[in-house]
Design a protein around this motif. Structure first.
Motif, PDB file in Angstrom:
ATOM      1  N   ARG A   3       1.039  -1.444  -0.159  1.00 57.03           N
ATOM      2  CA  ARG A   3      -0.033  -0.131   0.041  1.00 57.03           C
ATOM      3  C   ARG A   3       1.158   1.208   0.068  1.00 57.03           C
ATOM      4  NH1 ARG A   3      -5.590   0.782   1.697  1.00 57.03           N
ATOM      5  NH2 ARG A   3      -5.943   3.071   2.356  1.00 57.03           N
ATOM      6  N   GLY A   4       0.332   2.212  -0.796  1.00 57.98           N
ATOM      7  CA  GLY A   4       1.080   3.572  -0.536  1.00 57.98           C
ATOM      8  C   GLY A   4       0.000   4.294   0.005  1.00 57.98           C
ATOM      9  N   ALA A   5      -0.708   5.504  -0.696  1.00 57.14           N
ATOM     10  CA  ALA A   5      -1.229   6.208   0.055  1.00 57.14           C
ATOM     11  C   ALA A   5      -2.717   5.772   0.238  1.00 57.14           C
ATOM     12  CB  ALA A   5      -1.295   7.630  -0.716  1.00 57.14           C
ATOM     13  N   GLY A   6      -2.939   4.650  -0.749  1.00 57.19           N
ATOM     14  CA  GLY A   6      -4.500   4.193  -0.625  1.00 57.19           C
ATOM     15  C   GLY A   6      -5.443   4.999  -1.492  1.00 57.19           C
ATOM     16  N   THR A   7      -4.702   5.588  -2.550  1.00 60.86           N
ATOM     17  CA  THR A   7      -5.772   6.426  -3.546  1.00 60.86           C
ATOM     18  C   THR A   7      -6.306   5.696  -4.895  1.00 60.86           C
ATOM     19  OG1 THR A   7      -3.787   7.501  -4.776  1.00 60.86           O
ATOM     20  CG2 THR A   7      -4.674   8.580  -2.720  1.00 60.86           C
ATOM     21  N   SER A   8      -5.762   4.316  -4.675  1.00 56.64           N
ATOM     22  CA  SER A   8      -6.109   3.728  -6.073  1.00 56.64           C
ATOM     23  C   SER A   8      -7.847   3.462  -6.315  1.00 56.64           C
ATOM     24  CB  SER A   8      -5.745   2.085  -5.918  1.00 56.64           C
ATOM     25  OG  SER A   8      -6.471   1.268  -6.794  1.00 56.64           O
ATOM     26  N   LEU A   9      -7.977   3.789  -7.432  1.00 55.25           N
ATOM     27  CA  LEU A   9      -9.290   3.986  -7.881  1.00 55.25           C
ATOM     28  C   LEU A   9     -10.094   2.588  -8.204  1.00 55.25           C
ATOM     29  CD1 LEU A   9      -9.412   7.192 -10.059  1.00 55.25           C
ATOM     30  CD2 LEU A   9     -10.927   6.875  -8.031  1.00 55.25           C
ATOM     31  N   ALA A  10      -9.073   1.607  -8.215  1.00 57.09           N
ATOM     32  CA  ALA A  10      -9.395   0.214  -9.019  1.00 57.09           C
ATOM     33  C   ALA A  10      -9.493  -0.727  -7.829  1.00 57.09           C
ATOM     34  CB  ALA A  10      -8.376  -0.246  -9.924  1.00 57.09           C
TER      35      ALA A  10
END
Ligand SMILES: Cc1cc2nc3c(=O)[nH]c(=O)nc-3n(C[C@H](O)[C@H](O)[C@H](O)COP(=O)(O)OP(=O)(O)OC[C@H]3O[C@@H](n4cnc5c(N)ncnc54)[C@H](O)[C@@H]3O)c2cc1C
Lengths: 393, 478
Positions: free
Chosen positions: B84-91
């Motif tokens: 996990r990075g910032a958790g902004t994935s839209l998918a």
């Protein structure tokens, strides 16, 4: 035996047959880059020559697809007609390898051949949008597509680009193209040594004037005086302005001379194809990639080590071509001079030497394990160009 | 209710939760380990908020060695990992599962070195995208890929998804701007792939890793390319009476040999939403709008804009509005870059990300409208027109399960349409869980199997982000 399929399905069939009878295959396009990589001996040859022709060209979308065996000349002519080009300026290896075959677009993809504009427009792998290939199981696999942005699934396009046919027999490739620049102008600085030349190139590439190529030809390489060349390509009205501004940025390095049009194009073609180091034919040739500012120190280390060589710098210093008399010891000298942060490929040497030395930079055990695993995932029986990149793979 | 399936959590792992946490606690200081339910909540989803799963635990290591220790431990214990990075994935790429440990790289957030002469920077993977440009902007440089989420998203996530942005038309996406990574393999081995050089030493492993959605390893550092800022940049707004005309104008600009830095499209619903939010001065009396940006000196921008405006006129442009100041430019981009956020204020939405050949844009836009209308829903379109990367935002109410199902069905229809039109399921957001079950529409079984065989080289036991990208059925073992 040379197999020349004229349909993709025939190519798949041929590989399946080879796999079931454990016959190894050399993969060949125009045959102009066969001396690139380790020399290999295989049972048969699989040629892409029968798979030829542009399958789709959409100038307004900046893409074309072509069968892998399509001659590059045919593609360039088609693009030229619409004022477009292959942005990555692929090298024509015939200058260094000789030979009279016609280079194919598949060969460009397989060797990842990128020229001077790589620093600005990207490498072959950046412009290769899609591939179809036959893997070592004889399966037809596609990856990527014909659109510029595509992150669907694992990207098998880039790993095939520059894999020298060891992962698959490419049947069709799709590249992004760009409009040709309206005008091209090259600024040339003279008499700089390696150190100053790289500084000048860094200054130019760090300027806002979109330098599309930066190369250095030391004294006695392609001419008596050292030349440092910086290329501008843009709309006609921009070039005059940018040339003037760039000359100011470079003023500390001397007065820049300008060349344009045919003269400029000829110079960059010569740099792209390493004309200046092509002769004598039996000199060994190295291609070294380093962080640009490390190039002068690396060349100095080679001199200190007593190597007698000629060099040509492209990519602002990040790509160094080195020519020297063939000798096995040079391999150690060149690779030791790298100092850890770069890699060297033995581009030209006798078959005997290329068979006994590492042609590609040796990698650490963990990376070699991944490389071997990837090779096996595409070609479990090792029938496609076995040993071309690494012995035993 | 929700149509995207999650694998059933492994009861054996759940039963060993305490032991696993004890094992992690031996490797990390307490402030780097999240175990309480309350605190784990913060990691249960990403920007695909309709789906959530509480992870077993969350590890937030501070350096590569700690990442390696945690991975080696999980590998030994057979515990799944979700990077996990910032958790902004839209998918839904970073959505956990109950039997997995999340390894977040947010504490790896330093810029390690900046090298202007070689035009590169070395960063830890958890730095935010924007912080790189912020650090080098005073010296006239920038890091090119600019996802709208750049204030929050990390380079790790950008590498995971091969993220793009508005300015990728000229400068390329993440893969074109990354030269090397340090990555921890599933068994804890640390590898350096690439470096500062412009081409790979052997196989292009970097090309495989960028965009691999956290399935091949955990990236802890990256070498990124820095570019020199242009002398100036100026957007122009074009308003059109129809989306078709705007779409044709895009194709004509490229056809004329001009590749602007950015060419962004918005339809009327998107214009209204963004204008209400950002007060960017967008024209409200048009059906479609393009933001076209050029770069260079004052005279160069004038000259290029003159050419572009001339083309726009041929396609019946109704409103032409050039930015006249840095403030106006910033506002124009603020409107565009806040499109998703602004939409989120008026409704819940799912954001599609298919790419189509630019010649197909008018047709696909029309069909998109029809598809969404047939489900009784609304759509706003805002996207990267120059490269055909569409972002239909399908508006719905997340608290209405029937509407959510319709929105997802409409989204799937649109993505199939993109593939059928010669494009792909995702241009920059990634497959994640969202498009996983559509993969067979774009790829044959043979294509997917080859991808899975490559995946297996890195992770033969499907421990790394295992519920993503590949349909849950038909997975191959190592
Ligand atoms: C408002 C909004 C606007 C957006 N605009 C854009 C846009 O313009 N362009 C665009 O491309 N995207 C956009 N996105 C999507 C998203 O921001 C990107 O996908 C981004 O790259 C995710 O980064 P992240 O740090 O949040 O990663 P996460 O969401 O945490 O993770 C993304 C993926 O990367 C993997 N990953 C994370 N860390 C690592 C690691 N260290 N090693 C290996 N894999 C890892 C994860 O497992 C996951 O699969 C937008 C999202 C939002 C919410």
């Amino acid at each position: 035996m040379t197999i020349v399929p004229t349909k993709e399905a025939e190519a798949a069939e041929a590989v399946r047959a080879a796999q079931s009878s454990r016959r190894t295959l050399s993969i060949e396009g125009g045959g102009t880059r066969l001396a690139f990589g380790r020399p290999i001996q295989t049972d048969d040859t699989l040629s892409s020559k029968g798979l030829s022709g542009i399958t789709r060209y959409e100038p307004a979308e900046l893409v074309f697809s072509a069968w892998a065996g399509t001659p590059v000349a045919e593609i360039e002519a088609a693009l030229d007609e619409k004022g477009q080009m292959l942005p990555f300026e692929p090298m024509d290896h015939r200058t260094i390898y000789g030979g009279s075959g016609a280079p194919t677009i598949g060969g460009i993809a397989a060797t990842g051949a990128s020229g001077p504009r790589r620093i600005q427009a990207g490498a072959a792998r950046d412009l290769l949008l899609g591939v179809r290939f036959v893997n070592g199981r004889g399966e037809i696999v596609k990856s990527g597509g014909r659109v510029m942005k595509n992150v669907t699934g694992l990207d098998l396009v880039k790993v095939n680009c520059g894999a020298h046919g060891t992962l698959g027999f490419m049947t069709e490739v799709t590249f992004k193209v760009l409009p040709k620049p309206e005008r091209t102008l090259t600024l040339i600085l003279e008499d700089l040594d390696d150190e100053r030349a790289v500084q000048a190139m860094s200054a130019a590439l760090g300027s806002p004037f979109s330098v599309s190529a930066a190369a250095h030809l030391p004294a006695d390489v392609g001419g008596a005086r050292a030349r440092t060349a910086l290329r501008l390509e843009h709309f006609a009205e921009s070039i005059t302005y940018r040339a003037r501004e760039l000359a100011k940025v470079l003023s500390a390095f001397g007065r820049a001379r300008e060349i344009e049009d045919d003269e400029s194009r000829a110079l960059w073609r010569a740099i792209r194809d390493v004309d200046a180091l092509a002769q004598p034919k039996d000199d060994m040739l190295w291609r070294v990639s380093v962080p640009p500012t490390q190039a002068p120190a690396l060349l100095a280390r080679l001199r200190q080590a007593g190597l007698s060589f000629r060099a040509l710098l492209d990519w602002g210093g990040g790509l160094i071509w080195i020519a020297c008399t063939e000798n096995a010891a040079a391999s150690t000298v060149v690779r030791e001079a790298l100092g850890g942060d770069g890699h060297a490929t033995l581009m030209r040497a006798s078959d005997a030497l290329r068979a006994s030395l590492d042609v590609f930079q040796p990698q650490d055990a963990a990376l070699m394990k991944l490389t071997a695993g990837i090779k096996a995932s595409f070609d479990p029986d090792g029938i496609l160009n076995p040993g071309r990149m690494y012995a035993g793979l | 209710m929700s149509s995207i399936a999650f694998p059933t959590p492994d009861p054996a792992i759940l039963a060993r939760r305490d032991d696993i946490i004890a094992g992690l606690a031996a490797l990390l200081p307490p402030e780097c380990l999240v175990t309480s339910e309350d605190e784990r909540r913060a990691f249960e989803t990403d920007a695909l908020t309709a789906y959530r799963r509480l992870p077993l635990a969350v590890a937030l290591p501070r350096n590569t060695a700690e990442v390696a220790a945690v991975m080696a431990f999980c590998h030994r214990e057979g515990v799944k990992i979700v990077p996990r990075g910032a958790g902004t994935s839209l998918a839904g790429g970073a959505i956990p599962q109950e039997d997995a440990v999340v390894i977040g790289v947010s504490k790896l957030n330093r810029i390690l070195s900046v090298d202007y002469a070689n035009r590169t920077a070395r960063v830890e993977a958890g730095v935010t995208n924007l912080s790189i440009s912020d650090a080098v902007m005073p010296d006239g440089f920038f890091y090119a890929p600019d996802p709208s989420s750049q204030l929050a998203c990390t380079i790790a996530g950008n590498i995971g998804m091969n993220s793009g942005g508005a300015h990728c038309l000229k400068y390329g996406v993440t893969i074109n701007n990354i030269l090397g990574v340090k990555m921890v393999l599933i068994d804890g081995t640390v590898v350096d792939i690439g470096g500062q050089a412009l081409d790979p030493a052997g196989l292009d492993l970097l090309g495989l890793i960028v965009g691999s959605e956290g399935q091949l390893g955990i990236v802890t550092e990256a070498t990124v390319r820095l570019l020199r800022l242009a002398e100036g940049a100026r957007p122009v707004l074009f308003g059109f009476d129809s989306s078709e005309a705007a779409g044709e104008c895009v194709a004509a600009i490229i056809g004329a040999g001009i590749v602007p830095v950015a060419m962004e499209f918005m339809d009327k619903p998107a214009i209204e939403i963004c204008e209400a939010f950002a007060k960017a001065g967008y024209p409200l009396d048009v059906e479609a709008m393009l933001i076209v940006e050029v770069e260079g000196s004052e005279e160069e921008m004038e000259a290029q804009l003159a050419r572009i405006c001339e083309i726009a006129r041929r396609y019946g442009v109704k409103v032409v509005k050039e930015s006249r100041s840095a403030t106006e430019t910033a506002l124009i981009w603020k409107g565009r870059k806040s499109a998703f956020g602004a939409t989120g204020r008026v409704a819940d939405y799912i954001c599609m990300d298919g790419t189509v050949p630019t010649s197909q844009l008018p047709y696909v836009l029309k069909r998109t409208g029809e598809i969404v209308a047939s489900y009784g829903l609304r759509v706003a379109n805002v996207f990267h027109a120059g490269d055909g990367n569409m972002h239909p935002l399908i508006l719905y109410n997340v608290n209405d399960p029937a509407e959510q199902a319709k929105a997802e069905a409409a989204g799937n229809d649109i993505l199939r349409l993109c593939v059928d039109a010669g494009g792909c399921l995702t241009g920059e957001h990634g497959v994640g869980i969202e498009k996983r079950d559509l993969m067979r529409h774009q790829f044959s079984e043979v294509d997917l199997t080859q991808q899975m065989r490559v995946r297996a080289v890195f992770d033969g036991r499907w421990l790394l982000n295992p519920a993503k990208v590949f349909p849950l059925d038909g997975r191959i073992a190592a």
